[in-house]
Design an enzyme around this catalytic site. Structure first.
Site, PDB file in Angstrom:
ATOM      1  N   ASP A   1       0.856  -1.176   0.139  1.00 27.38           N
ATOM      2  CA  ASP A   1       0.020  -0.075   0.014  1.00 27.38           C
ATOM      3  C   ASP A   1       0.948   1.410   0.105  1.00 27.38           C
ATOM      4  O   ASP A   1       0.560   2.330  -0.579  1.00 27.38           O
ATOM      5  CB  ASP A   1      -0.859  -0.105   1.229  1.00 27.38           C
ATOM      6  CG  ASP A   1      -1.780  -1.290   1.436  1.00 27.38           C
ATOM      7  OD1 ASP A   1      -2.587  -1.627   0.496  1.00 27.38           O
ATOM      8  OD2 ASP A   1      -1.486  -2.186   2.244  1.00 27.38           O
TER       9      ASP A   1
ATOM     10  N   HIS B   1      -4.665  -3.186   6.711  1.00 29.78           N
ATOM     11  CA  HIS B   1      -4.408  -3.472   5.071  1.00 29.78           C
ATOM     12  C   HIS B   1      -5.901  -3.844   4.624  1.00 29.78           C
ATOM     13  O   HIS B   1      -6.289  -5.120   4.374  1.00 29.78           O
ATOM     14  CB  HIS B   1      -3.410  -4.633   4.998  1.00 29.78           C
ATOM     15  CG  HIS B   1      -3.595  -5.063   3.512  1.00 29.78           C
ATOM     16  ND1 HIS B   1      -2.931  -4.534   2.584  1.00 29.78           N
ATOM     17  CD2 HIS B   1      -3.828  -6.398   2.984  1.00 29.78           C
ATOM     18  CE1 HIS B   1      -3.196  -5.064   1.352  1.00 29.78           C
ATOM     19  NE2 HIS B   1      -3.858  -6.157   1.645  1.00 29.78           N
TER      20      HIS B   1
HETATM   21  P1  NAX Z   1      -3.146 -17.917  -4.040  1.00 30.47           P
HETATM   22  O1  NAX Z   1      -4.345 -18.833  -3.618  1.00 30.47           O
HETATM   23  O2  NAX Z   1      -2.266 -18.064  -5.263  1.00 30.47           O
HETATM   24  O3  NAX Z   1      -2.059 -18.685  -3.125  1.00 30.47           O
HETATM   25  C1  NAX Z   1      -2.248 -19.008  -1.751  1.00 30.47           C
HETATM   26  C2  NAX Z   1      -1.497 -20.176  -1.389  1.00 30.47           C
HETATM   27  O4  NAX Z   1      -1.564 -20.758   0.044  1.00 30.47           O
HETATM   28  C3  NAX Z   1      -2.237 -21.617  -2.217  1.00 30.47           C
HETATM   29  O5  NAX Z   1      -1.040 -22.343  -2.921  1.00 30.47           O
HETATM   30  C4  NAX Z   1      -2.790 -22.302  -1.129  1.00 30.47           C
HETATM   31  O6  NAX Z   1      -2.795 -23.647  -1.254  1.00 30.47           O
HETATM   32  C5  NAX Z   1      -1.892 -21.957   0.216  1.00 30.47           C
HETATM   33  N1  NAX Z   1      -2.397 -22.542   1.492  1.00 30.47           N
HETATM   34  C6  NAX Z   1      -3.665 -22.366   2.059  1.00 30.47           C
HETATM   35  N2  NAX Z   1      -3.781 -22.666   2.962  1.00 30.47           N
HETATM   36  C7  NAX Z   1      -2.746 -23.097   3.385  1.00 30.47           C
HETATM   37  C8  NAX Z   1      -1.825 -23.509   4.787  1.00 30.47           C
HETATM   38  N3  NAX Z   1      -2.755 -23.701   5.852  1.00 30.47           N
HETATM   39  N4  NAX Z   1      -0.627 -23.602   4.837  1.00 30.47           N
HETATM   40  C9  NAX Z   1       0.211 -23.236   3.768  1.00 30.47           C
HETATM   41  N5  NAX Z   1      -0.224 -22.904   2.414  1.00 30.47           N
HETATM   42  C10 NAX Z   1      -1.571 -22.677   2.489  1.00 30.47           C
HETATM   43  O7  NAX Z   1      -3.110 -16.264  -3.252  1.00 30.47           O
HETATM   44  P2  NAX Z   1      -1.967 -15.262  -3.564  1.00 30.47           P
HETATM   45  O8  NAX Z   1      -2.672 -14.458  -4.818  1.00 30.47           O
HETATM   46  O9  NAX Z   1      -0.541 -15.927  -3.750  1.00 30.47           O
HETATM   47  O10 NAX Z   1      -2.131 -14.508  -2.242  1.00 30.47           O
HETATM   48  C11 NAX Z   1      -2.070 -14.908  -1.182  1.00 30.47           C
HETATM   49  C12 NAX Z   1      -2.335 -14.198   0.156  1.00 30.47           C
HETATM   50  O11 NAX Z   1      -1.902 -12.698   0.073  1.00 30.47           O
HETATM   51  C13 NAX Z   1      -3.872 -13.902   0.241  1.00 30.47           C
HETATM   52  O12 NAX Z   1      -4.434 -13.915   1.275  1.00 30.47           O
HETATM   53  C14 NAX Z   1      -4.085 -12.476  -0.235  1.00 30.47           C
HETATM   54  O13 NAX Z   1      -5.361 -12.124   0.171  1.00 30.47           O
HETATM   55  C15 NAX Z   1      -2.868 -11.861   0.233  1.00 30.47           C
HETATM   56  N6  NAX Z   1      -2.537 -10.328  -0.195  1.00 30.47           N
HETATM   57  C16 NAX Z   1      -2.214  -9.578   0.824  1.00 30.47           C
HETATM   58  C17 NAX Z   1      -1.495  -8.426   0.486  1.00 30.47           C
HETATM   59  C18 NAX Z   1      -0.807  -7.634   1.318  1.00 30.47           C
HETATM   60  O14 NAX Z   1      -0.541  -6.425   0.700  1.00 30.47           O
HETATM   61  N7  NAX Z   1      -0.780  -7.810   2.467  1.00 30.47           N
HETATM   62  C19 NAX Z   1      -1.523  -7.989  -1.063  1.00 30.47           C
HETATM   63  C20 NAX Z   1      -1.762  -9.239  -2.091  1.00 30.47           C
HETATM   64  C21 NAX Z   1      -2.443 -10.356  -1.595  1.00 30.47           C
HETATM   65  O15 NAX Z   1      -3.954  -9.926  -1.897  1.00 30.47           O
END
Ligand code: NAX
Length: 331
Positions: free
Chosen positions: A159, A187
């Site tokens: 952000d 966030h």
């Molecule tokens: P994806 O859905 O592509 O990847 C998430 C991965 O986490 C998947 O491979 C899934 O299998 C895995 N996962 C689920 N449960 C798990 C567990 N218990 N242990 C280990 N792995 C697990 O999402 P992606 O686009 O990579 O985003 C990841 C996270 O970042 C989301 O929660 C998203 O909302 C968050 N974000 C946060 C941002 C920030 O600025 N703080 C910005 C970007 C993003 O939106």
């Protein structure tokens, strides 16, 4: 030569993970002279994809990469890690209640907190990226009481970088000449991107952003909503959420935390509130910080005007409500 540092990335088979692990392996996070061993965790349905990422890391022949652990075992993933970047989580799906999503993430972060507490290296630094990032970080902190609270943070640097980018575009200046924007709070769309202390480097010295933009209506309106809604705009354009910018910002967060911020520059980090700026203590809240010697410190004494005060309070209020919701999931 330095000893390798072990860096955990959870959710490593996901889209942020795919952008992040090569950056870490290239030294973008910890420095071009710092060897790393990557620990990648994902869940069993993603195990094959995770192994594919490991194959690509081998294929890329990164000179700094001294080892790769790709696993679905939380204990193996957490063992000996110096830095933990928590990207894995349960995403909100169409039609799901907020409470159901919270409940899934609370149980994930509770379990991973215990594993980190028991198996990570002493003084492990933790960055939570997965949403709801602030509250996931708070749960992690609560359930890993022996990890110092100052070691548990969440990502608002994306952000922050988005705010720098918007100012740079508006003024037609290099983004590297803009500094000291602040993201306050959650966030989420209640975050407050604040330019009241931001400056731009010009040929005649540093000038306040407010003076150069000279359009308070834009700065207090469209600028703020653009930064708050940027994630949604990326989804609309890409049909996928931000990934390369999130990965790059996660590297910025850890790099500045470990190696320090430049003199006179502050950055935004979600950290455990100590009551600074009248923000209730006991929340993970994004503040302006400077870092040195591997520790962050909240920048003190910035004047807060009435417009800002309301926005700092509104985002704190949302975080207090998230905290209550998270705790209600534990009962
Ligand atoms: P994806 O859905 O592509 O990847 C998430 C991965 O986490 C998947 O491979 C899934 O299998 C895995 N996962 C689920 N449960 C798990 C567990 N218990 N242990 C280990 N792995 C697990 O999402 P992606 O686009 O990579 O985003 C990841 C996270 O970042 C989301 O929660 C998203 O909302 C968050 N974000 C946060 C941002 C920030 O600025 N703080 C910005 C970007 C993003 O939106």
């Amino acid at each position: 030569a330095k000893d390798p540092m072990r860096v955990l990335v959870t959710g490593a088979a996901g889209q942020i993970g795919y952008a992040l692990v090569p950056m870490i392996a290239r030294g973008v996070m910890l420095g071009a002279d710092q060897p790393v061993i990557l620990h990648m965790l994902d869940i069993p349905p993603a195990a094959e994809a995770l192994n594919g990422v490991k194959m690509e890391l081998v294929d890329a022949a990164f000179p700094l990469l001294k080892g790769v652990v790709a696993t679905t075992d939380v204990v193996e993933a957490c063992t000996g890690v110096n830095v933990a970047v928590m990207v894995g989580g349960f995403p909100r799906k169409e039609g799901m209640e907020r409470k159901d999503v919270m409940s899934k993430n609370v149980s994930i972060y509770k379990a991973q907190a215990s594993a980190l507490e028991a198996h990570a290296a002493p003084n492990c630094k933790v960055l939570v990226v997965a949403n709801p990032a602030n509250t996931n970080a708070l749960i992690l902190k609560e359930f890993a009481p022996s990890i110092p609270e100052k070691n548990v943070t969440c990502l608002t640097r994306l952000d922050h970088n988005r705010a720098l980018g918007q100012i740079s575009e508006r003024l037609g200046v290099q983004v590297s000449d803009v500094k000291n924007v602040i993201i306050w709070g959650n966030h989420s769309s209640t975050q407050y991107p604040d330019v009241n202390h931001a400056t731009v480097k010009t040929s005649t010295g540093e000038k306040p952003v407010r003076e150069l933009v000279a359009d308070d209506e834009w700065l207090n309106g469209e600028f703020i909503t653009t930064v708050q809604q940027r994630g949604a705009a990326i989804i609309k354009a890409r049909k996928l959420s931000s990934a390369l910018s999130a990965a790059s910002s996660a590297c910025d967060h850890i790099r500045d935390w470990v190696l320090g911020t430049p003199e006179g520059t502050f950055v935004s980090m979600g950290v455990y509130s100590d009551g600074s700026y009248g923000v209730p203590s006991g929340l993970i809240y994004s503040f302006p910080v400077t870092c040195s010697g591997g520790e962050w410190k909240i920048v003190q004494g910035l004047p807060i005007d009435e417009f800002s005060r309301k926005k700092l309070d509104a985002t704190a209020q949302e975080l207090s409500e998230e905290k209550s919701l998270a705790y209600s999931c534990l009962e």
